[in-house]
Design a protein around this motif. Sequence first.
Motif, PDB file in Angstrom:
ATOM      1  N   TYR A  56       0.817  -1.232  -0.226  1.00  0.00           N
ATOM      2  CA  TYR A  56       0.265   0.207  -0.088  1.00  0.00           C
ATOM      3  C   TYR A  56       0.982   1.141   0.109  1.00  0.00           C
ATOM      4  O   TYR A  56       2.195   1.037   1.020  1.00  0.00           O
ATOM      5  CB  TYR A  56      -0.836   0.049   1.461  1.00  0.00           C
ATOM      6  N   LEU A  57       1.027   2.223  -1.032  1.00  0.00           N
ATOM      7  CA  LEU A  57       1.506   3.171  -1.152  1.00  0.00           C
ATOM      8  C   LEU A  57       1.056   4.881  -0.963  1.00  0.00           C
ATOM      9  O   LEU A  57      -0.587   4.640  -0.832  1.00  0.00           O
ATOM     10  CB  LEU A  57       1.949   3.759  -2.235  1.00  0.00           C
ATOM     11  N   PHE A  58       1.729   5.855   0.190  1.00  0.00           N
ATOM     12  CA  PHE A  58       0.315   6.277   1.266  1.00  0.00           C
ATOM     13  C   PHE A  58       0.802   7.977  -0.171  1.00  0.00           C
ATOM     14  O   PHE A  58       1.763   7.892  -0.783  1.00  0.00           O
ATOM     15  CB  PHE A  58       2.106   6.855   1.978  1.00  0.00           C
ATOM     16  N   ASP A  59      -0.176   8.036  -0.430  1.00  0.00           N
ATOM     17  CA  ASP A  59      -0.918   9.011  -1.303  1.00  0.00           C
ATOM     18  C   ASP A  59      -0.099  10.565  -0.272  1.00  0.00           C
ATOM     19  O   ASP A  59      -0.635  12.192  -1.369  1.00  0.00           O
ATOM     20  CB  ASP A  59      -1.613   9.545  -2.107  1.00  0.00           C
ATOM     21  N   GLY A  60      -0.140  10.598   0.566  1.00  0.00           N
ATOM     22  CA  GLY A  60      -0.060  12.230   1.106  1.00  0.00           C
ATOM     23  C   GLY A  60      -1.520  12.323   2.162  1.00  0.00           C
ATOM     24  O   GLY A  60      -0.990  13.346   3.512  1.00  0.00           O
ATOM     25  N   LYS A  61      -2.131  11.801   1.810  1.00  0.00           N
ATOM     26  CA  LYS A  61      -3.675  11.397   2.653  1.00  0.00           C
ATOM     27  C   LYS A  61      -4.185  10.719   4.125  1.00  0.00           C
ATOM     28  O   LYS A  61      -4.546   9.799   4.896  1.00  0.00           O
ATOM     29  CB  LYS A  61      -4.444  11.517   1.709  1.00  0.00           C
ATOM     30  N   GLU A  62      -3.475   8.987   2.684  1.00  0.00           N
ATOM     31  CA  GLU A  62      -4.341   7.402   3.204  1.00  0.00           C
ATOM     32  C   GLU A  62      -3.736   6.008   2.165  1.00  0.00           C
ATOM     33  O   GLU A  62      -1.663   7.063   1.695  1.00  0.00           O
ATOM     34  CB  GLU A  62      -5.658   7.619   2.823  1.00  0.00           C
ATOM     35  N   LEU A  63      -3.475   5.208   2.342  1.00  0.00           N
ATOM     36  CA  LEU A  63      -2.552   4.305   1.960  1.00  0.00           C
ATOM     37  C   LEU A  63      -3.393   3.880  -0.073  1.00  0.00           C
ATOM     38  O   LEU A  63      -5.067   3.568   0.843  1.00  0.00           O
ATOM     39  CB  LEU A  63      -2.360   3.427   2.525  1.00  0.00           C
ATOM     40  N   VAL A  64      -3.182   3.629  -0.318  1.00  0.00           N
ATOM     41  CA  VAL A  64      -3.369   3.296  -1.604  1.00  0.00           C
ATOM     42  C   VAL A  64      -3.321   1.651  -1.800  1.00  0.00           C
ATOM     43  O   VAL A  64      -1.758   1.931  -2.560  1.00  0.00           O
ATOM     44  CB  VAL A  64      -3.743   4.394  -2.609  1.00  0.00           C
ATOM     45  N   VAL A  65      -3.840   0.539  -2.877  1.00  0.00           N
ATOM     46  CA  VAL A  65      -3.249  -0.103  -2.720  1.00  0.00           C
ATOM     47  C   VAL A  65      -2.467  -0.134  -3.905  1.00  0.00           C
ATOM     48  O   VAL A  65      -2.468   0.225  -5.139  1.00  0.00           O
ATOM     49  CB  VAL A  65      -4.748  -1.663  -3.461  1.00  0.00           C
ATOM     50  N   ALA A  73      -8.398  -6.496  -2.901  1.00  0.00           N
ATOM     51  CA  ALA A  73      -7.940  -5.609  -2.229  1.00  0.00           C
ATOM     52  C   ALA A  73      -8.840  -4.738  -1.864  1.00  0.00           C
ATOM     53  O   ALA A  73      -9.695  -3.765  -2.641  1.00  0.00           O
ATOM     54  CB  ALA A  73      -6.648  -4.907  -1.841  1.00  0.00           C
ATOM     55  N   CYS A  74      -8.906  -3.667  -0.116  1.00  0.00           N
ATOM     56  CA  CYS A  74      -8.869  -2.924  -0.496  1.00  0.00           C
ATOM     57  C   CYS A  74      -8.430  -1.645  -1.483  1.00  0.00           C
ATOM     58  O   CYS A  74      -7.195  -1.820  -0.739  1.00  0.00           O
ATOM     59  CB  CYS A  74      -9.052  -2.280   1.281  1.00  0.00           C
ATOM     60  N   VAL A  75      -9.282  -0.654  -2.123  1.00  0.00           N
ATOM     61  CA  VAL A  75      -8.273   0.077  -2.742  1.00  0.00           C
ATOM     62  C   VAL A  75      -7.822   1.703  -1.701  1.00  0.00           C
ATOM     63  O   VAL A  75      -6.313   1.429  -1.485  1.00  0.00           O
ATOM     64  CB  VAL A  75      -8.980   0.706  -3.339  1.00  0.00           C
ATOM     65  N   ARG A  76      -8.353   1.502  -0.702  1.00  0.00           N
ATOM     66  CA  ARG A  76      -7.398   2.535   0.103  1.00  0.00           C
ATOM     67  C   ARG A  76      -8.284   2.423   1.315  1.00  0.00           C
ATOM     68  O   ARG A  76      -9.488   2.334   2.534  1.00  0.00           O
ATOM     69  CB  ARG A  76      -8.388   4.127   0.086  1.00  0.00           C
ATOM     70  N   ILE A  77      -6.988   2.813   2.611  1.00  0.00           N
ATOM     71  CA  ILE A  77      -7.020   2.618   4.050  1.00  0.00           C
ATOM     72  C   ILE A  77      -6.574   4.021   4.567  1.00  0.00           C
ATOM     73  O   ILE A  77      -5.406   4.383   4.771  1.00  0.00           O
ATOM     74  CB  ILE A  77      -6.311   1.643   4.229  1.00  0.00           C
ATOM     75  N   PRO A  78      -7.129   4.868   5.285  1.00  0.00           N
ATOM     76  CA  PRO A  78      -6.648   5.754   5.865  1.00  0.00           C
ATOM     77  C   PRO A  78      -6.211   5.346   7.423  1.00  0.00           C
ATOM     78  O   PRO A  78      -5.996   4.412   7.707  1.00  0.00           O
ATOM     79  CB  PRO A  78      -8.127   6.270   6.429  1.00  0.00           C
ATOM     80  N   LEU A  79      -5.128   6.916   7.397  1.00  0.00           N
ATOM     81  CA  LEU A  79      -4.511   5.962   8.622  1.00  0.00           C
ATOM     82  C   LEU A  79      -4.670   5.456   9.687  1.00  0.00           C
ATOM     83  O   LEU A  79      -4.009   4.829  10.881  1.00  0.00           O
ATOM     84  CB  LEU A  79      -3.225   7.351   8.624  1.00  0.00           C
TER      85      LEU A  79
END
Length: 160
Positions: A56-65, A73-79
């Motif tokens: 999961y890569l961090f886009d500056g706001k949340e983790l994106v698959v 998988a889940c596409v976006r995961i909040p921190l």
Amino acid sequence: MFASSTLTGSKPEQYAQLLEQARALVHGEADRIANAANLSALLYHALPDLNWVGFYLFDGKELVVGPFQGLPACVRIPLDKGVCGAAARLRTTQRIDDVDAFPGHIACDSASRSELVVPLVHGDTLVGVLDIDSPRLGRFDAEDQAGLEAIAQVFLDALR
């Protein structure tokens, strides 16, 4: 190109073999997507009792698959959610024996029973996480954690 081989020896010896293969895969390549894809495939096919391995890569706001092996998988995961969010937020590896006992666990794959998530921090910058799931309770131990943290470091060392 690259052929998978059967790991031999003790668990630390197996992780040493995987580490050597990981270094060979990323050698001379700085692209994080290419390296994440190859490392996900390496781990998924080399280690037993896994049902999902990915980044999961961090886009500056949340983790994106990012690149992964396993079911969708889940596409976006909040921190502030799940094991991946905790690893990213706290910047510490999360080794969870029973994901159902983890407060706020996000069940992307209902077959997952245990999880190990390594935060990816380059300098002071959060890059993302390496997430490994297993359908077996208590699948990951301290040797797995050390081996997977070393492989995560190979990914980080390849970044420029």
